[in-house]
Design an enzyme around this catalytic site. Structure first.
Site, PDB file in Angstrom:
ATOM      1  N   PRO A 198       8.912  28.805  23.390  1.00  0.00           N
ATOM      2  CG  PRO A 198       9.816  28.382  21.269  1.00  0.00           C
ATOM      3  CD  PRO A 198       9.499  29.476  22.235  1.00  0.00           C
ATOM      4  CD  GLU A 199      12.505  27.837  28.430  1.00  0.00           C
ATOM      5  OE1 GLU A 199      12.588  27.136  29.454  1.00  0.00           O
ATOM      6  OE2 GLU A 199      12.876  29.010  28.389  1.00  0.00           O
TER       7      GLU A 199
ATOM      8  CE  LYS B 224      14.734  23.606  25.451  1.00  0.00           C
ATOM      9  NZ  LYS B 224      15.830  24.557  25.309  1.00  0.00           N
TER      10      LYS B 224
END
Length: 404
Positions: free
Chosen positions: A2-3, A54
């Site tokens: 997760p970026e 994010k």
DNA sequence: AAGTCATGTAAACCTTACCTGACTTA
């Protein structure tokens, strides 16, 4: 993974799979999660999602009946609710049969169909979080992908490689994007230098050394001051901070697809630096690994004196400082380089903390310890490849193979 | 069995802690 791109793809995923689907009932939280309960229940509601940097925001919208707001049993109308998610190191969404509960699911939204389906927030490591009735975090900067970014000078108070993980300035950049951006930035600057020397710049061949070849950053002569403050550099970095994550988004979901988590091959092929054999790595002051090619030059981070991993049960006297050096080189050389900064003045140490000094007195960070932990290169690996890199890549490969 | 690493970040530090799982090493 997760970026920024993954968060955005997750928001698209949620909006796509939930389009036209009616959800119903309360939102279910796992017992083990320390995040707050989501005080929302409604007989019929829709879910849509948006992202910023994010963060992902789910919007729960009650469905009006014949133009009238739904009434809850207490007589109070259902109100829409926003829930803002951060994914930590391992968060993602899944949409499955209601009977299927993905492992490490921590928040669930059920449909009112038969059979039921469910949207799940899955997070193995539980570093992710959500905030009911939340909004975008105020101390996060504009989304690197979809909002204009104007950096203040303060963003350059630190080496750019450290600033890049600061979400106040680069909301959406994470560790793999940092590596890829800085890697391409180095070549962009090299290109600029050559452009100034050669008349036909459009006919220049792409500046790209062979794999494993260590190339010093071409802008090292331009900026050897302790901090990068050259404003004219920022547009380059800013461009890349936008274009690199957009490339991942535009991989057609092959970079990170919640529905096809087993296919990382396209994404891995896209990576030119992060975890790539032949690349080198250092620890930044937060204990994050920064990947780069060759001499880190002006892009180098301050080197942590005390790497993040002071694990439980770590034996006294056992050393961890080997990770601070440039990996893939003989440890003594790396340490010498780090301490003396002979070749690279930017690879420097923080002033020692009291704890570090104490540990040193106890002999817990002796040079002997460093030597013991050094690893020779293995046949078949690109120069500079360390055991750590091999492990990581194998881990990624094994995961994809296993999942498939 | 123990150690190490991982796409993040809040809190209080200038690191540490929060977590699990995959992998390597002894």
């Amino acid at each position: 993974m997760p970026e920024g791109p993954e968060l955005h793809l997750a928001s698209r995923f949620v909006s796509r799979v939930c389009a036209g689907v009616v959800f119903s009932g309360p939102v279910e939280k796992s017992e083990v999660s320390k995040n707050s309960e989501v005080p929302f229940t409604c007989d019929a509601y829709y879910i849509t999602a948006t992202s910023r940097g994010k963060e992902v925001r789910l919007t729960l919208t009650p469905i009006e009946e014949e133009g009238e707001p739904q009434a809850r049993p207490a007589g109070k109308a259902c109100q829409p609710m926003d829930i803002v998610f951060r994914f930590g190191m391992s968060g993602f969404f899944r949409f499955t049969a209601g009977s299927e509960m993905p492992k490490h699911t921590h928040l669930r939204f059920y449909t009112n169909e038969t059979p039921q389906r469910a949207l799940s927030f899955v997070d193995v490591r539980r570093f992710g979080s959500w905030e009911p009735n939340g909004d975008w975090q105020t101390d996060r900067g504009p989304c690197v992908m979809f909002e204009a970014n104007v950096l203040s000078d303060r963003a350059f108070d630190k080496p750019i490689c450290e600033a890049m993980l600061n979400q106040k300035y680069f909301n959406g950049i994470g560790n793999y994007l940092r590596a890829e951006i800085l890697y391409r930035y180095a070549f962009m600057k090299a290109r600029t230098v050559l452009d100034g020397l050669l008349p036909k710049k459009r006919e220049l061949p792409e500046v790209k050394p062979e794999q494993g070849q260590c190339q010093p950053h071409q802008d090292s002569e331009m900026s050897l001051s302790k901090k990068i403050k050259v404003k004219m550099e920022s547009p380059d970095i800013l461009d890349l901070c936008h274009s690199m994550p957009m490339e991942v988004i535009n991989m057609g979901g092959k970079g990170y697809d919640p529905e096809k988590p087993d296919d990382y091959s396209t994404f891995q092929a896209w990576l030119q630096c992060y975890c790539v054999p032949g690349m080198k790595s250092l620890r930044d002051h937060n204990g994050r690994t920064i990947w780069f090619q060759g001499d880190p030059g002006p892009l180098a981070p301050k080197v942590s004196k005390s790497p993040k991993a002071k694990r439980k049960g770590k034996k006294k006297g056992e050393d961890q400082t080997d990770k601070q050096g440039v990996k893939g080189e003989p440890p003594a050389k790396g340490i010498k380089k780090e301490k003396e900064g002979a070749q690279n003045k930017r690879v420097k140490s923080h002033s020692e903390s009291k704890k570090t000094k104490e540990n040193k007195r106890k002999g817990s960070r002796s040079s002997e310890g460093r030597k013991k932990q050094s690893k020779p290169e293995r046949k078949g690996d690109a120069p500079g490849t360390t055991v750590v890199k091999r492990q990581r890549r194998r881990s990624m490969r094994t995961k994809s193979e296993k999942d498939s």
